[in-house]
Design an enzyme around this catalytic site. Structure first.
Site, mmCIF file in Angstrom:
data_model
loop_
_atom_site.group_PDB
_atom_site.id
_atom_site.type_symbol
_atom_site.label_atom_id
_atom_site.label_comp_id
_atom_site.label_asym_id
_atom_site.label_seq_id
_atom_site.Cartn_x
_atom_site.Cartn_y
_atom_site.Cartn_z
ATOM 1 N N ASP A 1 9.369 3.544 12.909
ATOM 2 C CA ASP A 1 8.365 2.282 13.286
ATOM 3 C C ASP A 1 7.345 3.002 14.252
ATOM 4 O OD1 ASP A 1 9.298 0.976 11.242
ATOM 5 O OD2 ASP A 1 10.293 -0.493 12.521
ATOM 6 N N ASP B 1 15.248 -2.311 4.311
ATOM 7 C CA ASP B 1 16.172 -1.403 4.946
ATOM 8 C C ASP B 1 17.563 -1.554 4.406
ATOM 9 O OD1 ASP B 1 16.343 -3.704 6.481
ATOM 10 O OD2 ASP B 1 15.578 -2.762 8.143
ATOM 11 N N ASP C 1 -1.606 0.615 7.179
ATOM 12 C CA ASP C 1 -1.885 -0.826 6.383
ATOM 13 C C ASP C 1 -2.619 -1.684 7.194
ATOM 14 O OD1 ASP C 1 -0.566 -0.095 3.976
ATOM 15 O OD2 ASP C 1 1.098 -1.949 4.240
#
Length: 695
Positions: free
Chosen positions: A299, A393, A240
């Site tokens: 991540d 999450d 992104d």
């Protein structure tokens, strides 16, 4: 008669004779030496200690001068509007300033009354000699009749909440001790056939990232090197980033691994909505996702070991009701500075105690957003990723739990990652972590209240739906109601209210507002055990999973109370939908590769861009990128990073120090020392002297 001494002569010439005295009478053979040597030794001992103390004075003076110069420079260069307005908490700051002003005025009055020896407790209003003393006496009467009862009621309410939360912490630790004593941990029921690669399930690996220049290479490399059949997993790099140069670099890294035979794809969204949740939701909408049974999320700063999938995915086999397998985080920079050490204590307790205990006894805990493996069926049945909060999450974990899916936490499987090294980064991270649960609480409350247990085939491990219906007819409705009530009680009372709302509420209100105020209202004084013994006991319980951190017990206790203002502000903003609760700020990464290779940061910053890869794969775009890189190299590098001044923390520091000065007049030992050290802790944090120090 026994001999008074024993003479032992060693045979070798380089040795010496040893005279050993066995009775007190033997010592009296040298009275002159004993009398003359003892004062000399004591004198030399004192001189040595004095020399060491004097040697420390120049170093201490130099350090204090440098520190004062740094503070003066930091204050003079600070901008009142420098702090991000999204995290400013202006209403709270105004309240703290007004509260501070009231306490300063009260302190001036109390000091004046103390040094003038005003003792008006035994006098009637008509016996007061002057108007000033009469006003002071009227305030004392009003305080005792109206203010003190209100403060006592408020204090007792906070004390009850504090003790309930402490009891919850104690129960969790007892559960952790039981797990340690019984050596309880999840086991694989049916392992996969190592020799038959086709028996391994299809796994999708997702790496969401946004402007992760420092860590994209290592995150992609570790995901591509996982020990799993190459035709049984696919890596999705979900970029992104809004930096066009970085996009090309990440795409180029993906192409290099694709040439090595790794199944990997690069995805970039042109419309970046929903932050991380929107990124994951977009990736799960791809048609080829239907071919995969499980999805793993890492991540950008997470670096799993090659055997990660072989240690996590086999737990799903033979467990049709298992929806999530969560691994533990391991931190490569936990010893970088004081801030990372204190964070490490908190997160060790979170993983070792909270998540492990909830996983063993409740089969439920909050998904950590990374280093976990989901059954794709569980995600789909629970509604998939939603963009309604900043804690996507936790959102998906709550919905999956309400749908009957169970979770497993693997404390022995660890994935390397980073801790925030600067207070600014850590503060923004904590703001998101504590505002998001309150957003979710508001949104999930109706669903939790209406939820019912309808996945009985999963709860009873019966795959045959016909047999499940037969058993349903045999089970009383009261039993079904008990399961539903237990789930609701756990989610509402423990998971949300006690651990997400009450904890920041009472810690800020009790220790930062009520306690300083009671110094000026002695009728509502808090007991010493509440100020000292219970918090220290709870801190010891928190630090048990990280025993090497015991030297940081007191800094940890003070820092946790200091962070209460940030957590309280975040909780209020999330509960009442204030603007700052919906902001997502990507946590800054440094790109540390491992604990033994912390110099990789300097190497990564000093190495040049990989121009040859771009020229080799994309001739036209490569030349364009090369021109951009040349322009960036030619442009002067301006370091815009600097430490900031945090006004709320500074205001609270002066507030607590003012209350400490008032407690000194009353000779309140425990209260004075607590307020003094807590005020100094707020001062250090407010001046940003903890964590990474920018030049």
């Amino acid at each position: 008669m026994a001999p008074n001494g024993v003479m032992v002569t060693l045979q070798k010439p380089e040795d010496i004779s040893l005279l050993e005295m066995s009775t007190p009478s033997a010592r009296s053979k040298f009275p002159e030496k004993e009398k003359t040597s003892t004062p000399k030794q004591f004198t030399w001992f004192l001189l040595l200690k004095a020399h060491r103390v004097l040697a420390c004075i120049p170093w201490l003076a130099t350090y204090l001068l440098a520190l004062s110069g740094s503070i003066k420079k930091r204050i003079s260069s600070s901008d009142p509007n420098e702090e991000d307005p999204r995290y400013k908490g202006r209403r709270l700051y105004i309240f703290i300033k007004a509260f501070l002003g009231v306490l300063v005025i009260a302190l001036v009055i109390e000091v004046f009354a103390y040094f003038n020896g005003w003792d008006l407790s035994m006098m009637s209003p008509w016996e007061v000699p002057n108007l000033l003393q009469w006003c002071y006496m009227s305030w004392m009467n009003f305080r005792a009749e109206y203010v003190a009862p209100l403060m006592v009621t408020l204090s007792k309410s906070c004390i009850v909440l504090f003790m309930i939360q402490s009891l919850d912490r104690l129960v969790q630790c007892l559960g952790w001790f039981w797990i340690k004593f019984k050596k309880l941990k999840p086991v694989v029921k049916e392992p996969y056939d190592i020799e038959d690669g086709s028996s391994y399930p299809m796994v999708l690996i997702q790496i969401p990232m946004c402007n992760e220049r420092e860590v994209y290479e290592q995150s992609i490399a570790t995901a591509c090197q996982l020990d799993w059949p190459k035709d049984r997993f696919l890596v999705q790099v979900l970029d992104d980033s809004d930096d066009e140069l970085l996009q090309h670099l990440i795409r180029d890294e993906v192409m290099s691994w694709k040439e090595k035979g790794v199944n990997i794809v690069y995805r970039h969204r042109f419309i970046r909505t929903g932050y991380k949740a929107g990124n994951l939701k977009s990736a799960m909408a791809c048609d080829y996702v239907n071919d995969y049974e499980f999805v793993t999320i890492f991540d950008a700063d997470f670096q799993p070991n090659p055997d990660f999938l072989k240690l996590t995915v086999p737990h799903f086999k033979g467990n049709p009701d298992l929806g999530l397998v969560q691994a533990r985080w391991s931190f490569v920079n936990k010893d970088e500075n004081l801030l990372t050490r204190l964070q490490y204590i908190n997160l060790c307790f979170h993983f070792e105690v909270e998540q492990q205990v909830n996983g063993v006894f409740l089969n439920f805990f909050g998904f950590n957003g990374t280093a976990g493996v989901w059954r794709i069926q569980a995600l789909e049945e629970s509604g998939g990723w939603l963009e309604r909060t900043t804690v996507e999450d936790m959102d998906i974990a709550v919905r999956a739990h309400l749908n009957g899916w169970k979770f497993i936490f693997l404390n022995d499987v660890r994935v390397n990652c980073e801790l925030p090294e600067s207070y600014e980064t850590y503060k923004k991270q904590q703001h998101r972590w504590h505002s998001g649960p309150m957003q979710l609480f508001r949104l999930c409350l109706p669903a939790v209240l209406k939820a019912k247990v309808y996945r009985l085939n999963i709860s009873f491990h019966l795959p045959d739906r016909i047999e499940t219906r037969k058993i349903e007819n045999l089970i009383s409705s009261s039993f079904l109601l008990q399961i539903s009530i237990w789930k609701k009680a756990n989610l509402l009372l423990l998971f949300f209210l006690l651990r997400k709302l009450i904890l920041p509420l009472y810690s800020f209100t009790l220790f930062c507002i009520i306690l300083p105020l009671t110094m000026f209202i002695p009728e509502a004084e808090l007991p010493g055990w509440l100020i000292c013994y219970v918090p220290i006991t709870m801190s010891i319980l928190n630090i048990l999973p990280a025993p090497k951190s015991f030297p940081f017990l007191m800094p940890y206790l003070l820092f946790e109370n200091t962070m209460s203002v940030t957590k309280f502000n975040a909780m209020i903003s999330g509960l009442f939908q204030l603007g700052s609760s919906y902001e997502w700020v990507v946590t800054k990464k440094t790109g540390r590769a491992s604990e033994s290779d912390l110099v990789s940061l300097a190497e990564r910053e000093s190495k040049t861009m990989n121009e040859e890869k771009i020229q080799r794969r994309l001739s036209e775009s490569g030349l364009e990128m090369l021109e951009k890189m040349s322009e960036q190299k030619a442009a002067p590098v301006v370091n815009k990073k600097k430490n900031k001044i945090y006004r709320k923390e500074l205001a609270l520091a002066f507030l607590l120090l003012t209350a400490a000065a008032r407690s000194l007049l009353s000779a309140q030992g425990i209260h004075f020392y607590y307020l003094l050290f807590q005020g100094m802790s707020f001062l250090v944090v407010g001046l940003d002297l903890i964590g990474e120090q920018m030049s």
